[in-house]
Design an enzyme around this catalytic site. Structure first.
Site, mmCIF file in Angstrom:
data_model
loop_
_atom_site.group_PDB
_atom_site.id
_atom_site.type_symbol
_atom_site.label_atom_id
_atom_site.label_comp_id
_atom_site.label_asym_id
_atom_site.label_seq_id
_atom_site.Cartn_x
_atom_site.Cartn_y
_atom_site.Cartn_z
ATOM 1 N N GLU A 193 2.827 38.381 -6.741
ATOM 2 C CA GLU A 193 3.918 39.227 -6.218
ATOM 3 C C GLU A 193 3.834 40.632 -6.808
ATOM 4 O OE1 GLU A 193 7.763 37.238 -6.303
ATOM 5 O OE2 GLU A 193 7.021 35.716 -4.904
ATOM 6 N N GLU A 316 3.416 29.968 -2.597
ATOM 7 C CA GLU A 316 4.800 29.675 -2.998
ATOM 8 C C GLU A 316 5.613 29.458 -1.735
ATOM 9 O OE1 GLU A 316 6.784 32.088 -5.963
ATOM 10 O OE2 GLU A 316 4.898 32.369 -7.060
HETATM 11 O O1 AHR Z 1 9.035 30.258 -7.993
HETATM 12 C C1 AHR Z 1 9.916 31.106 -8.643
HETATM 13 C C2 AHR Z 1 9.522 32.569 -8.535
HETATM 14 O O2 AHR Z 1 9.611 32.973 -7.216
HETATM 15 C C3 AHR Z 1 8.104 32.912 -8.920
HETATM 16 O O3 AHR Z 1 7.963 33.096 -10.283
HETATM 17 C C4 AHR Z 1 7.893 34.196 -8.198
HETATM 18 O O4 AHR Z 1 6.533 34.402 -7.874
HETATM 19 C C5 AHR Z 1 8.773 34.088 -6.976
HETATM 20 O O5 AHR Z 1 9.537 35.205 -6.777
#
Ligand code: AHR
Length: 515
Positions: A193, A316
């Site tokens: 991110e 994710e």
């Molecule tokens: O999964 C929780 C968080 O969500 C992670 O650390 C991040 O990459 C995302 O914003």
């Protein structure tokens, strides 16, 4: 006369099939794309009780453990054949300095986990602990390097420490720390991110930085790295466009995408268990948005990479609800209901159906965080409804995706409208046909007429179902079997026609084989 009667029979059957509201046609002999097993991957961050308390309790703990790893969690993960595990973050990855997590525990420096609750991280779970855990689980490690606050040298050294077998400063250090042989880790994320917690960069700046980091992450021996660029947030198509345009294809094997299903707003996401039917349909509609996201990001990728060399890595995904009342807001501990199981079932069907471009995905997160597979409380463990979906769907791993046509009735409420049925189909190497279905309608059994098209139609069906009393049902430490998998029999297969009575609010996986 006989031919005439057969013709009438066929026409009658065909028009019945054509009029049917819910029908599925599966082409058994036309599959050409493998569903990469890595679509069924998971994610374990130094966040809340995922690593500490969830995966790692330490050798001196009273909780039964294998060399410090929780035994019950280890066994649960082994049972669902998890193909890869992403670590150490998430946002944590971009402030993690791997050298702090090697060597004697007593000498490991501590740090503040600023993203997740401001707790002190003692670095007792580091590179060796993670990679040995992957060996025990039987899964492939996927390591995310630090681009946000680390250096190119630091990441290059990490790759050398883990993957180089010869004589070098880093491999000697690894050997001094007790590991003689290289681990040969293939999957490496270059930051996380980076548009947000990983450095608040512009796509142009990140793309340039990516090229520098990726250049110095070397292949050692036979091990060819699979390098994954930190990709877009949800519908930020410009991020994908810029990365695809600026990064030469030979420097990048994957580009990531993050998308969370949030029912309401980021400020008040809604409860994991206390929700009404409008919240329910909204959640499922938002989960289904993954399909549009993949199509649009993939269309951009196709422009620069028509041969689909670069994988879309959805590393994710999952539901993000409000934390359970009374728990640390920075620990992201949430319950998991039948609704979450449907989000998993629908999303995995979407990934399977996009197997040409989506090669890796990681549910967030494995234990005690967000849409977890398992929840722990001291020495107790429960399997969540989401866990059961991964267990049922594992038959798709490395199977061949089968093309299908689905006509589904709609499930509507107020302004919301979604397909009641979601499906994906595959064929295993031994010829078994796997069909995974979600009937999201909370109150209606749906009769699904399925036509199996092909030369040799297998005839022996076995099936499993996941359902419960209500869409809000969930497992607790007191009642861990409220949502559990059962065998399913409400179907009939005759001459290639499979009639399935899909119960309301259920996930069903059918397997059709010759013996
Ligand atoms: O999964 C929780 C968080 O969500 C992670 O650390 C991040 O990459 C995302 O914003």
């Amino acid at each position: 006369m006989k031919i005439y009667l057969t013709l009438i029979f066929l026409i009658a059957n065909f028009s019945l099939f054509a009029q049917t509201e819910n029908k599925l046609i599966i082409h058994l002999d036309e599959g050409s794309v493998k569903i990469n097993k890595h679509i069924y991957g998971h994610f374990s961050e130094h966040l809340g009780r995922c690593i500490y308390g969830g995966i790692w309790v330490g050798k001196d703990s009273d909780i039964p453990n294998v060399d410090g790893y929780r035994k019950d969690v280890l066994e649960a993960l082994k049972a669902i054949s998890i193909p890869n595990l992403r670590w150490p973050g998430g946002c944590f990855a971009d402030e993690y300095h791997w050298m702090d997590g090697i060597g004697n525990y007593e000498n490991r420096p501590k740090m503040v986990n600023t993203h997740w609750g401001g707790v002190t991280e003692d670095n007792s779970f580091g590179t060796h602990e993670f990679l040995n855990y992957c060996k025990l689980v039987g899964t492939e490690p996927y390591i995310c390097g630090n681009v946000g606050s680390g250096t190119i040298e630091e990441m290059a050294d990490w790759v050398e420490y883990i993957n180089f077998d010869g004589e070098s400063p880093m491999s000697n250090l690894r050997k001094e720390n007790g590991e003689e042989n290289a681990w040969n880790v293939q999957y490496w994320g270059v930051g996380n991110e980076n548009w947000g917690c990983g450095g608040n960069m512009s796509p142009e700046y990140y793309a340039d930085l990516y090229k520098r980091y990726a250049t110095y992450c070397r292949n050692y021996g036979e091990n060819k790295l699979f390098k994954i660029a930190g990709g877009a947030n949800t519908a930020d198509y410009n991020w994908t466009e810029v990365l695809m345009k600026k990064i030469p294809l030979q420097l990048m094997d994957g580009i990531s995408l993050h998308y969370y299903t949030v029912t309401k707003t980021w400020a008040d996401k809604g409860s994991a268990t206390d929700f009404n039917e409008v919240d329910y349909i909204t959640t499922l509609r938002k989960a289904g948005f993954m399909d549009e996201l993949i199509r649009k990001h993939a269309t951009i990728m196709d422009k620069y990479d028509p041969n689909k060399k670069v994988a879309l890595v959805v590393d994710e995904w999952g539901t993000w609800h409000n934390v359970e009342p009374g728990t640390n807001p920075g620990f992201l501990y949430q319950q998991n209901s039948l609704r979450d199981a449907f989000v998993a079932g629908i999303t995995l069907n979407i990934f399977n159906n996009h197997a040409e471009r989506v090669k890796i995905a990681n549910l967030a997160q494995t234990v005690n965080v967000l849409q977890a597979l398992v929840l722990t409380n001291e020495e107790s463990l429960i399997l969540t409804p989401t866990y059961h979906v991964f267990n049922m769907y594992k038959v798709h791993q490395n199977s061949t995706l089968l093309p299908h046509y689905l006509k589904s009735e709609k499930y509507e409420l107020n302004e919301e409208k979604i397909d009641a049925i979601s499906v994906s189909c595959s064929k295993s190497d031994d010829g078994t046909v796997n069909i995974s279905l979600v009937n999201a309608h909370p109150g209606k059994t749906i009769q699904l007429l399925t036509q199996l098209e092909g030369e040799n139609i297998p005839s022996k069906v076995s099936a499993q179902i996941l359902t419960a009393n209500s869409i809000q049902s969930y497992n607790t430490f007191e009642n861990p079997e409220e949502v559990a998998v059962k065998s399913f029999k409400d179907f009939e297969l005759k001459k290639g026609k499979l009639e399935i009575n899909l119960p309301a609010k259920s996930v069903v996986v059918l397997q059709i084989s010759s013996q």
